[in-house]
Design a protein around this motif. Structure first.
Motif, short mmCIF file in Angstrom:
data_model
loop_
_atom_site.label_atom_id
_atom_site.label_comp_id
_atom_site.label_asym_id
_atom_site.label_seq_id
_atom_site.Cartn_x
_atom_site.Cartn_y
_atom_site.Cartn_z
N SER A 1 0.84 -1.21 0.00
CA SER A 1 0.00 0.00 0.00
C SER A 1 0.87 1.26 0.00
O SER A 1 0.54 2.26 -0.63
CB SER A 1 -0.96 0.01 1.20
N SER B 1 -11.58 3.09 -1.07
CA SER B 1 -11.02 1.79 -0.72
C SER B 1 -11.58 0.71 -1.67
O SER B 1 -10.85 -0.11 -2.22
CB SER B 1 -11.43 1.50 0.74
N GLN C 1 -6.58 4.85 1.48
CA GLN C 1 -7.51 3.74 1.30
C GLN C 1 -7.53 3.25 -0.13
O GLN C 1 -7.65 2.05 -0.38
CB GLN C 1 -8.92 4.13 1.76
N GLY D 1 -6.59 -0.57 -0.87
CA GLY D 1 -7.56 -1.42 -1.57
C GLY D 1 -6.94 -2.02 -2.82
O GLY D 1 -7.06 -3.23 -3.08
N ALA E 1 -11.83 -0.70 6.04
CA ALA E 1 -10.79 -0.91 5.03
C ALA E 1 -10.97 -2.24 4.32
O ALA E 1 -10.98 -3.29 4.97
CB ALA E 1 -9.41 -0.86 5.69
#
Ligand code: F3S
Length: 386
Positions: A140, A200, A230, A234, A357
């Protein structure tokens, strides 16, 4: 692959066995990827910190490397570990786990790594500049750095990021090359995407349909840090790509993301109506999120039988503490942890988790066999207040 004299010397052990091993990893990866040369990196960020993930083998590897008297050559930070290093007893962790986790951290520190233990190094502890070449793991954070800061990094593994930290080098291939940072598929948002949860899910949907292709997002653009975090998390949970783009000039195959798709992803991931623990902080909370949570819980209490975990970095915790926000949320009965997150902690498997999340929802089900209720953070929070 053409190496400089210094790189050859590292590979041949002139600077010691630790650097030789690290350089062997970098050169080996470069050969697999047909890289023609190595480049300098400005920083590294290492995942593979939780004792739950690396176990005794990982610990032994790190301790052996540290005994070779080698140090990182560039600023290097760490991803979350399995516990809050100060409040670990509150998490229900036993002494043996604690002592193993501390040994992991100490081995990294002996290598010169800063034990920040956060998955959001880009917020404070290790902030790249636009155009910097870096070597980061934690998918991420990789996506955030490439997409929103315009830094350059491949999705490194914990080992290759550590090797880059020690050598200050990475092989020049993949997302370090502008030619390889072009979109190959487009996703068009068909409704006004707003807020962290919707971004997300947009990231998650995009990861699913784009797989390893760099996606171009049309019709939506995250503006706030929570939305960007987010979206990145994701995308990292469902795809293998290391970045996205939000502007481009060429025609591409385009896939629609509409309200029905949003609802269907939420329904797939969210199998429960209720939960025991509400976990907010995946990726680690930024200051504005803690401010919003404090506004909502001020003067109130969470109901008996529920737990709320907030996870953030030590740097953001200190800022929140100095603003009086930690006091407010703790008085309301919320637990605030640093250094860790629920996913990499030794969670008891029977819990049902509330989360905002999709990354948490995705991993909690596969790694911990726990179930999930997913919704907007503040809606979930209001649901557990007296
Ligand atoms: Fe960070 Fe843990 Fe989520 S490492 S991105 S809070 S799974």
């Amino acid at each position: 692959m053409i190496l400089t004299r210094e790189e050859e010397d590292m590979l041949n052990g002139v600077y010691g066995d630790g650097l030789r091993r690290a350089m062997k990893i970098i050169v080996g990866l470069g050969k697999i990827e047909n890289a023609s040369r190595l480049i300098d990196v400005k920083s590294a960020h290492i995942s593979g910190v939780s004792y739950s993930n690396i176990g005794d083998e990982g610990l032994e590897f790190l301790e052996e490397l540290a005994s070779l008297n080698v140090k990182v050559r560039v600023p290097t930070t760490l991803n979350p570990c399995g516990i809050d290093l100060a409040k670990w007893r509150l998490m229900g962790v036993d002494d043996e786990y604690y002592s193993k986790q501390v040994k992991v951290i100490k081995a990294y520190e002996a290598l010169g790594v800063k034990a920040t233990c956060t998955c959001t190094p880009y917020l404070h502890d290790n902030v790249p500049m636009r155009g910097d070449h870096i070597a980061w793991s934690e998918s991420s954070a990789v996506i955030y750095a490439n997409t929103f800061i315009k830094a350059y990094t491949n999705k490194e593994s914990g080992i290759s990021a550590l090797a880059s930290a020690l050598t200050g080098k990475t092989a020049y291939y993949g997302l370090h090359d502008d030619e390889k940072r072009k979109p190959e598929i487009a996703v068009r948002a068909r409704f006004k995407v707003r807020g962290a949860l919707e971004f997300s899910v947009l990231g998650y949907f995009t990861g699913r349909v784009s797989e390893a292709r760099i996606p171009l997002i049309l019709g939506a653009h995250p503006r706030t840090i929570p939305e960007k975090k987010q979206f990145s998390a994701g995308l990292s949970a469902s795809g293998s790509v290391g970045m996205a783009l939000f502007k481009w000039g060429e025609e591409l195959e385009t896939i629609d993301f509409d309200r029905d798709m949003f609802k269907s992803i939420i329904n797939d991931l969210s199998v429960e109506d209720d939960f025991n623990i509400l976990f907010l902080g995946c990726p680690h909370l930024c200051l504005e999120e803690i401010e919003e949570i404090a506004r909502v819980v001020k003067g109130r209490r969470i109901v008996r039988g529920r737990e709320v975990w907030l996870c953030t970095s030590r740097s953001i915790y200190t800022q929140a503490f100095n603003k009086g926000l930690i006091k407010i949320v703790e008085e309301a009965g919320l637990k605030v942890f640093v250094d860790t997150c629920l996913i990499v902690s030794p969670l008891k498997p029977i819990q049902v988790i509330g989360t905002n999340a999709v990354k948490t929802a995705h991993y909690i089900r596969s790694m911990h066999k726990a179930n999930v209720k997913i919704a907007e953070a503040i809606a979930l929070l209001r649901g557990v207040l007296e």
